[in-house]
Design a protein around this motif. Structure first.
Motif, mmCIF file in Angstrom:
data_model
loop_
_atom_site.group_PDB
_atom_site.id
_atom_site.type_symbol
_atom_site.label_atom_id
_atom_site.label_comp_id
_atom_site.label_asym_id
_atom_site.label_seq_id
_atom_site.Cartn_x
_atom_site.Cartn_y
_atom_site.Cartn_z
ATOM 1 N N ASN A 26 -85.714 103.136 -19.656
ATOM 2 C CA ASN A 26 -85.192 101.898 -20.148
ATOM 3 C C ASN A 26 -85.864 100.933 -19.179
ATOM 4 O O ASN A 26 -86.627 101.167 -18.326
ATOM 5 C CB ASN A 26 -83.800 101.859 -19.958
ATOM 6 C CG ASN A 26 -82.864 102.497 -20.989
ATOM 7 O OD1 ASN A 26 -83.503 102.747 -22.150
ATOM 8 N ND2 ASN A 26 -81.523 102.702 -20.958
ATOM 9 N N VAL A 29 -83.037 95.809 -15.630
ATOM 10 C CA VAL A 29 -82.493 94.549 -15.966
ATOM 11 C C VAL A 29 -81.306 94.367 -15.223
ATOM 12 O O VAL A 29 -80.839 95.126 -14.534
ATOM 13 C CB VAL A 29 -81.845 94.833 -17.412
ATOM 14 C CG1 VAL A 29 -81.133 93.448 -17.682
ATOM 15 C CG2 VAL A 29 -82.962 95.588 -18.477
ATOM 16 N N HIS A 47 -78.660 97.517 -14.118
ATOM 17 C CA HIS A 47 -78.915 98.793 -14.892
ATOM 18 C C HIS A 47 -79.551 99.664 -14.011
ATOM 19 O O HIS A 47 -80.865 99.741 -13.670
ATOM 20 C CB HIS A 47 -79.671 98.515 -16.163
ATOM 21 C CG HIS A 47 -80.134 99.965 -17.125
ATOM 22 N ND1 HIS A 47 -79.022 100.549 -17.511
ATOM 23 C CD2 HIS A 47 -81.107 100.468 -17.363
ATOM 24 C CE1 HIS A 47 -79.439 101.832 -18.046
ATOM 25 N NE2 HIS A 47 -80.682 101.524 -17.973
ATOM 26 N N HIS A 54 -75.324 99.381 -19.029
ATOM 27 C CA HIS A 54 -76.409 98.405 -18.986
ATOM 28 C C HIS A 54 -75.993 97.299 -17.841
ATOM 29 O O HIS A 54 -74.833 96.943 -17.496
ATOM 30 C CB HIS A 54 -76.479 97.502 -20.170
ATOM 31 C CG HIS A 54 -77.441 98.456 -21.240
ATOM 32 N ND1 HIS A 54 -77.654 98.139 -22.404
ATOM 33 C CD2 HIS A 54 -77.746 99.880 -21.163
ATOM 34 C CE1 HIS A 54 -78.499 98.947 -23.124
ATOM 35 N NE2 HIS A 54 -78.568 100.023 -22.333
ATOM 36 N N ALA A 55 -76.826 96.326 -17.595
ATOM 37 C CA ALA A 55 -76.761 95.123 -16.624
ATOM 38 C C ALA A 55 -75.400 94.388 -16.857
ATOM 39 O O ALA A 55 -74.818 93.973 -15.958
ATOM 40 C CB ALA A 55 -77.882 94.560 -16.562
ATOM 41 N N GLU A 56 -75.566 93.876 -18.200
ATOM 42 C CA GLU A 56 -74.319 93.152 -18.517
ATOM 43 C C GLU A 56 -73.106 93.607 -18.443
ATOM 44 O O GLU A 56 -72.092 92.996 -17.856
ATOM 45 C CB GLU A 56 -74.293 92.747 -20.047
ATOM 46 C CG GLU A 56 -75.848 92.000 -20.335
ATOM 47 C CD GLU A 56 -76.949 92.995 -20.629
ATOM 48 O OE1 GLU A 56 -77.065 93.850 -20.065
ATOM 49 O OE2 GLU A 56 -77.796 92.473 -21.629
ATOM 50 N N CYS A 80 -78.932 93.873 -25.830
ATOM 51 C CA CYS A 80 -78.930 94.746 -26.772
ATOM 52 C C CYS A 80 -78.134 94.650 -27.943
ATOM 53 O O CYS A 80 -76.956 94.112 -27.601
ATOM 54 C CB CYS A 80 -79.032 96.317 -26.475
ATOM 55 S SG CYS A 80 -77.550 96.825 -25.765
ATOM 56 N N LYS A 85 -77.286 104.942 -25.823
ATOM 57 C CA LYS A 85 -76.353 105.681 -25.155
ATOM 58 C C LYS A 85 -75.143 105.001 -24.653
ATOM 59 O O LYS A 85 -73.969 105.372 -24.070
ATOM 60 C CB LYS A 85 -77.072 105.905 -23.775
ATOM 61 C CG LYS A 85 -78.249 107.243 -24.349
ATOM 62 C CD LYS A 85 -78.744 107.805 -22.953
ATOM 63 C CE LYS A 85 -79.556 108.947 -23.246
ATOM 64 N NZ LYS A 85 -79.689 109.889 -24.542
ATOM 65 N N THR A 86 -75.242 103.586 -24.698
ATOM 66 C CA THR A 86 -74.008 102.588 -24.323
ATOM 67 C C THR A 86 -73.890 101.987 -25.493
ATOM 68 O O THR A 86 -75.155 101.436 -26.291
ATOM 69 C CB THR A 86 -74.488 101.869 -23.151
ATOM 70 O OG1 THR A 86 -75.520 101.092 -23.358
ATOM 71 C CG2 THR A 86 -74.859 102.861 -22.022
ATOM 72 N N ASP A 107 -86.003 91.243 -26.136
ATOM 73 C CA ASP A 107 -86.418 92.952 -26.070
ATOM 74 C C ASP A 107 -87.431 93.244 -27.146
ATOM 75 O O ASP A 107 -86.779 93.343 -28.338
ATOM 76 C CB ASP A 107 -84.997 93.452 -25.932
ATOM 77 C CG ASP A 107 -85.115 94.777 -25.694
ATOM 78 O OD1 ASP A 107 -86.300 95.511 -25.972
ATOM 79 O OD2 ASP A 107 -83.840 95.518 -25.720
ATOM 80 N N ASN A 109 -87.815 95.980 -28.135
ATOM 81 C CA ASN A 109 -87.276 97.312 -28.864
ATOM 82 C C ASN A 109 -87.126 97.115 -30.350
ATOM 83 O O ASN A 109 -86.231 96.257 -30.400
ATOM 84 C CB ASN A 109 -86.149 97.794 -28.198
ATOM 85 C CG ASN A 109 -85.480 99.115 -28.564
ATOM 86 O OD1 ASN A 109 -85.784 99.714 -29.800
ATOM 87 N ND2 ASN A 109 -84.642 99.840 -27.875
HETATM 88 C C1 AOF Z 1 -79.385 95.399 -22.275
HETATM 89 N N1 AOF Z 1 -79.177 95.602 -20.913
HETATM 90 O O1 AOF Z 1 -79.330 96.518 -18.759
HETATM 91 C C2 AOF Z 1 -80.904 97.284 -20.875
HETATM 92 C C3 AOF Z 1 -80.996 97.209 -22.046
HETATM 93 O O2 AOF Z 1 -79.638 104.132 -24.739
HETATM 94 P P1 AOF Z 1 -79.115 102.779 -24.220
HETATM 95 O O3 AOF Z 1 -77.806 102.445 -24.546
HETATM 96 O O4 AOF Z 1 -79.134 102.832 -22.835
HETATM 97 O O5 AOF Z 1 -80.222 101.548 -24.873
HETATM 98 C C4 AOF Z 1 -81.420 101.407 -24.438
HETATM 99 C C5 AOF Z 1 -82.375 100.232 -24.669
HETATM 100 O O6 AOF Z 1 -81.580 99.211 -24.530
HETATM 101 C C6 AOF Z 1 -83.590 99.869 -24.313
HETATM 102 O O7 AOF Z 1 -84.450 100.422 -24.920
HETATM 103 C C7 AOF Z 1 -83.655 98.516 -24.258
HETATM 104 O O8 AOF Z 1 -84.076 97.987 -25.572
HETATM 105 C C8 AOF Z 1 -82.319 97.949 -24.044
HETATM 106 N N2 AOF Z 1 -82.107 98.029 -22.499
HETATM 107 N N3 AOF Z 1 -80.387 96.192 -22.676
HETATM 108 O O9 AOF Z 1 -78.977 94.593 -22.905
HETATM 109 C C9 AOF Z 1 -79.860 96.466 -20.138
HETATM 110 N N4 AOF Z 1 -81.233 98.374 -19.910
#
Ligand code: AOF
Ligand code: ZN
Length: 355
Positions: A26, A29, A47, A54-56, A80, A85-86, A107, A109
């Motif tokens: 990941n 953040v 994070h 996640h950070a938020e 996101c 996972k979250t 992002d 992704n």
């Molecule tokens: C955010 N805040 O702090 C981070 C983000 O499997 P998950 O739920 O952990 O999602 C991973 C994806 O979420 C990662 O590939 C990236 O696109 C985003 N990461 N997004 O809003 C965060 N670490």
């Protein structure tokens, strides 16, 4: 207010960057909940670990019983929009009814890619984007490469004279650059998942390829030895907790338990396999042959060139034939930064590829 957002974004970058290895794959953040009227930070979230908040969400939880309707949330990466996972951070921001969201960079992704911003805007929340965008992209350059290409980020490090030589006509190569540059390399090692070197360097120098900065992680080691020639007595193979990957096409031998052989056809194949083994970034510290092959196969993302104020004249060039015969066939890079490292100069450049 822009100056203030930049100041808070810098705090986010600083806190997020402490969790490079724990957060991977990941991104790094951090998010700050800020009261604009009172000029007060309510909470800061990070994070911390893959699979965790996640950070938020971390920032919201830390803020406790708070009225978010007049609060701003500053975050270095677009919140996101997907269930991973979250749960989606964009939904959390809408549900809590924030007044404003300040974002560093989007992002990349494919599951997010603008959708987070859209969700938030559609809920009528003000969105400010692109605050310290370059710095935020730089922070997550490894994640950006990983998530868009499913490949590790590759940084090639070289140390040369002013005339780009790495060995004198008499065969000497130690040391070209000064102590401060070599210390800088130790810092680079601490920031990468793995260091890559070749059998030639191992046979000639028997390097340890570890990070000697106290308290820092020892990176994994990738040793290129296509024909399986080198014995396991060299320092790079010792069992010190780091994983050792031997890129070889000779599997007819016994490997120590800390050494994993990886068969490969070319560098794209090798790096793709390493990515799947959790090697998300690689610091290349090799001699001329491997360096030339990696650059020729368009596998390098960035180049750090330490230049010593010496001239050898005749000697060994740092790079060989790339098949460039016309100027428009040249490998193109973009200079990103240049700094003085004691008596040496460090040039940082990124490769530009057409795709
Ligand atoms: C955010 N805040 O702090 C981070 C983000 O499997 P998950 O739920 O952990 O999602 C991973 C994806 O979420 C990662 O590939 C990236 O696109 C985003 N990461 N997004 O809003 C965060 N670490
Ligand atoms: Zn999220």
């Amino acid at each position: 207010m822009m100056k203030k957002y930049e100041e808070l974004m810098r705090l986010c970058i600083e806190s997020a960057s402490k969790y490079r290895f724990e957060a991977a794959p990941n991104p790094m953040v951090s998010a700050i909940i800020y009261d604009e009227r009172e000029d007060k930070i309510i909470s800061q979230g990070v994070h911390r670990k893959y699979g965790e908040n996640h950070a938020e969400r971390d920032a919201v939880e830390k803020a406790g019983d708070c009225d978010f309707s007049d609060k701003t949330i500053i975050v270095n990466l677009e919140p996101c929009a997907h269930q991973g996972k979250t749960p989606p951070c964009a939904d959390l921001i809408v549900e809590k009814g924030f007044k404003k969201v300040v974002i560093g960079t989007y992002d990349p992704n494919p599951l997010v890619c603008g959708q987070g911003i859209l969700k938030i805007k559609n809920a009528g929340i003000e969105v400010v984007t692109g605050v310290l965008e370059d710095e935020c992209k730089e922070l997550n350059k490894v994640f950006i490469k990983n998530v868009t290409k499913k490949m590790p980020y590759v940084l090639v490090k070289i140390a040369t004279t002013l005339d780009s030589k790495i060995v004198t006509a008499g065969g000497e190569s130690k040391w070209i650059t000064g102590e401060a540059s070599r210390e800088y390399v130790q810092k680079l090692r601490s920031q990468h998942f793995a260091i890559l070197s070749g059998s030639g360097t191992v046979l000639a120098d028997n390097p340890a390829l570890t990070c000697r900065i106290k308290g820092e992680r020892t990176p994994d080691r990738v040793i290129i030895d296509r024909h399986g020639k080198i014995s396991f007595d060299y320092q790079v193979f010792r069992d010190d907790g780091a994983r050792v990957f031997l890129a070889t096409n000779n599997l007819n031998r016994d490997f120590p338990k800390n050494v994993t052989p990886v068969e490969f056809a070319n560098f794209r194949d090798l790096f793709s396999k390493l990515y799947n083994l959790g090697v998300y970034s690689i610091l290349v510290e090799t001699g001329k042959t491997i360096l030339t092959a990696i650059i020729k196969q368009e596998m390098a993302d960035e180049l750090y060139k330490f230049v010593s104020p010496k001239i050898f004249g005749t000697g060994l060039d740092f790079i060989g034939n790339l098949g460039v015969y016309k100027i428009n066939e040249a490998y193109k890079l973009k200079f990103c930064d240049m700094e003085k490292v004691d008596e040496d100069v460090l040039i940082k450049a990124k490769f530009l590829y057409e795709d």
